[in-house]
Design a protein around this motif. Structure first.
Motif, short mmCIF file in Angstrom:
data_model
loop_
_atom_site.label_atom_id
_atom_site.label_comp_id
_atom_site.label_asym_id
_atom_site.label_seq_id
_atom_site.Cartn_x
_atom_site.Cartn_y
_atom_site.Cartn_z
N ILE A 5 52.10 52.19 35.35
CA ILE A 5 51.90 53.36 36.20
C ILE A 5 50.51 53.92 35.94
CG2 ILE A 5 54.36 53.93 36.27
CD1 ILE A 5 53.78 56.15 34.23
N ASP A 6 49.88 54.39 37.00
CA ASP A 6 48.56 55.00 36.89
C ASP A 6 48.71 56.46 36.46
OD1 ASP A 6 47.50 52.63 37.77
OD2 ASP A 6 47.18 53.33 39.83
N VAL A 7 48.00 56.86 35.42
CA VAL A 7 48.03 58.25 34.99
C VAL A 7 46.61 58.81 34.98
CG1 VAL A 7 50.10 57.94 33.61
CG2 VAL A 7 47.87 57.72 32.53
N PHE A 8 46.55 60.12 35.14
CA PHE A 8 45.28 60.83 35.19
C PHE A 8 45.34 61.98 34.21
CE2 PHE A 8 46.23 58.85 39.21
CZ PHE A 8 45.08 58.11 39.45
N LYS A 55 54.70 54.19 27.71
CA LYS A 55 54.30 52.88 27.18
C LYS A 55 53.64 52.01 28.25
CE LYS A 55 57.70 52.66 23.45
NZ LYS A 55 58.85 51.91 22.86
N ASN A 56 54.02 52.19 29.49
CA ASN A 56 53.47 51.36 30.57
C ASN A 56 52.35 52.07 31.33
OD1 ASN A 56 55.30 53.25 31.57
ND2 ASN A 56 55.97 51.94 33.28
N ALA A 57 51.76 53.10 30.73
CA ALA A 57 50.73 53.88 31.42
C ALA A 57 49.38 53.18 31.40
CB ALA A 57 50.59 55.26 30.78
N GLN A 58 48.66 53.30 32.51
CA GLN A 58 47.28 52.88 32.62
C GLN A 58 46.44 54.13 32.92
OE1 GLN A 58 45.78 49.81 32.27
NE2 GLN A 58 47.75 49.03 31.54
N VAL A 59 45.65 54.55 31.95
CA VAL A 59 44.82 55.75 32.15
C VAL A 59 43.65 55.38 33.05
CG1 VAL A 59 43.44 57.53 31.04
CG2 VAL A 59 45.50 56.65 29.91
N ARG A 60 43.60 55.98 34.23
CA ARG A 60 42.60 55.61 35.23
C ARG A 60 41.37 56.50 35.26
NH1 ARG A 60 43.65 50.45 35.99
NH2 ARG A 60 45.72 50.03 36.87
N ALA A 61 41.54 57.77 34.97
CA ALA A 61 40.40 58.70 35.06
C ALA A 61 40.76 60.00 34.37
CB ALA A 61 40.01 58.94 36.51
N ALA A 62 39.73 60.80 34.07
CA ALA A 62 39.94 62.09 33.43
C ALA A 62 39.03 63.14 34.04
CB ALA A 62 39.69 62.00 31.93
N GLY A 63 39.48 64.38 34.03
CA GLY A 63 38.68 65.51 34.48
C GLY A 63 38.58 66.54 33.36
N ILE A 64 37.40 67.10 33.17
CA ILE A 64 37.16 68.05 32.09
C ILE A 64 36.51 69.31 32.65
CG2 ILE A 64 36.00 68.47 29.89
CD1 ILE A 64 35.99 65.48 29.40
N ILE A 129 34.95 59.73 34.12
CA ILE A 129 35.20 61.14 33.80
C ILE A 129 34.42 62.01 34.77
CG2 ILE A 129 34.97 62.95 32.07
CD1 ILE A 129 35.09 60.76 29.92
N THR A 130 35.07 63.01 35.31
CA THR A 130 34.38 63.97 36.18
C THR A 130 34.43 65.35 35.56
OG1 THR A 130 34.28 64.95 38.39
CG2 THR A 130 36.47 64.43 37.55
N GLU A 131 33.32 66.07 35.67
CA GLU A 131 33.35 67.49 35.36
C GLU A 131 34.17 68.19 36.45
OE1 GLU A 131 30.21 71.23 35.07
OE2 GLU A 131 29.55 69.25 34.43
N THR A 132 34.83 69.27 36.10
CA THR A 132 35.66 69.98 37.08
C THR A 132 35.40 71.48 37.02
OG1 THR A 132 37.56 70.39 35.61
CG2 THR A 132 37.47 68.24 36.74
N HIS A 133 35.89 72.16 38.05
CA HIS A 133 35.86 73.62 38.07
C HIS A 133 37.18 74.07 38.71
CE1 HIS A 133 34.80 77.73 38.50
NE2 HIS A 133 33.51 77.55 38.20
N PRO A 134 38.26 74.15 37.90
CA PRO A 134 39.60 74.37 38.45
C PRO A 134 39.75 75.60 39.33
CG PRO A 134 39.76 73.67 36.18
CD PRO A 134 38.30 73.92 36.44
N ARG A 174 42.02 62.31 39.81
CA ARG A 174 42.69 61.39 40.74
C ARG A 174 41.89 61.28 42.04
NH1 ARG A 174 47.01 62.73 45.21
NH2 ARG A 174 47.66 60.65 45.79
N ALA A 175 41.35 62.40 42.53
CA ALA A 175 40.53 62.36 43.75
C ALA A 175 39.29 61.51 43.54
CB ALA A 175 40.15 63.78 44.16
N MET A 176 38.69 61.61 42.36
CA MET A 176 37.53 60.77 42.05
C MET A 176 37.92 59.30 42.05
SD MET A 176 35.28 60.61 38.50
CE MET A 176 36.78 60.36 37.53
N TYR A 177 39.02 58.98 41.40
CA TYR A 177 39.45 57.59 41.28
C TYR A 177 39.77 56.99 42.65
CZ TYR A 177 42.22 53.55 39.79
OH TYR A 177 42.72 52.28 39.61
N ASN A 178 40.40 57.78 43.52
CA ASN A 178 40.80 57.31 44.85
C ASN A 178 39.70 57.46 45.90
OD1 ASN A 178 43.32 56.63 43.92
ND2 ASN A 178 44.32 58.49 44.66
#
Length: 212
Positions: A5-8, A55-64, A129-134, A174-178
């Motif tokens: 599964i894809d995780v973010f 256990k079946n996770a695939q880390v695709r991207a992160a936002g900070i 990795i993307t910078e974010t501004h929540p 997720r928006a960055m990855y997609n």
């Protein structure tokens, strides 16, 4: 063997007890949070994420939610001016801390943000990795006619704002990855300083021609 599964991942760096983290996935087309919490510093956050990953996770991207690049002069960054201009044009007051200059931010956000980016890049095989501004992001998603604020980005129960901001950062990842339609990478500052040489991006739902 179960399907991966894809995780973010999303993060809201802060001081002790104020460092939010979130693990999210997309299930049946819906963006959902699997786990979230708060910690004290970057390595503790990464340890929590690794502990809670399926256990079946695939880390695709992160936002900070922290500055991942700085200007050499300490002057305002171009991306901050873009975001501030758009949210003001759409009616959000910037009298408070909506979009701050890097020089005005507190130490935990600055230091822990770049430490986290470097640690994630090492632990998860150079993930994007993307910078974010929540706060600005949630405002944009609520105000733009072609976008809608997903229910998952709302604050849940008595959770901290740091967890909500971390979850929103995962949504941006997720928006960055997609390469989600209507979003773009605002980073256009090749002469900036990128701490630890971590690759930089800043994805937001802002059009090429923002509101005047």
């Amino acid at each position: 063997m179960s399907e991966s599964i894809d995780v973010f991942l999303g993060f809201d760096p802060g001081g002790e007890g104020h460092f939010g983290w979130s693990i999210c996935r997309v299930n049946n087309g819906q963006f959902r949070e699997l786990y979230s919490g708060v910690e004290n510093y970057a390595q503790a956050v990464v340890n929590q994420v690794k502990c809670h990953l399926p256990k079946n996770a695939q880390v695709r991207a992160a936002g900070i939610d922290a500055p991942l690049f700085w200007t050499r002069t300490g002057q305002p960054r171009e991306v901050d001016g873009i975001i501030r201009g758009v949210v003001v044009a759409l009616g959000l007051s910037t009298r408070s801390s909506t979009v701050q200059q890097v020089n005005s931010l507190m130490g935990a956000c600055l230091v822990q943000g770049v430490l986290l980016a470097r640690t994630l890049w090492r632990e998860f095989d150079n993930i994007p990795i993307t910078e974010t501004h929540p706060k600005a992001l949630r405002f944009l998603l609520k105000r733009r006619a072609d976008l809608e604020l997903p229910a998952v980005l709302q604050r849940i129960g008595t959770e901290s704002n740091h967890q909500q901001d971390a979850r929103t950062s995962a949504y941006a990842a997720r928006a960055m990855y997609n390469r989600t339609e209507g979003w773009r990478d605002l980073y256009r500052e090749p002469t900036s300083i990128n701490p630890f040489d971590t690759p930089v991006s800043y994805w937001m739902p802002i059009p090429e021609q923002p509101p005047q």
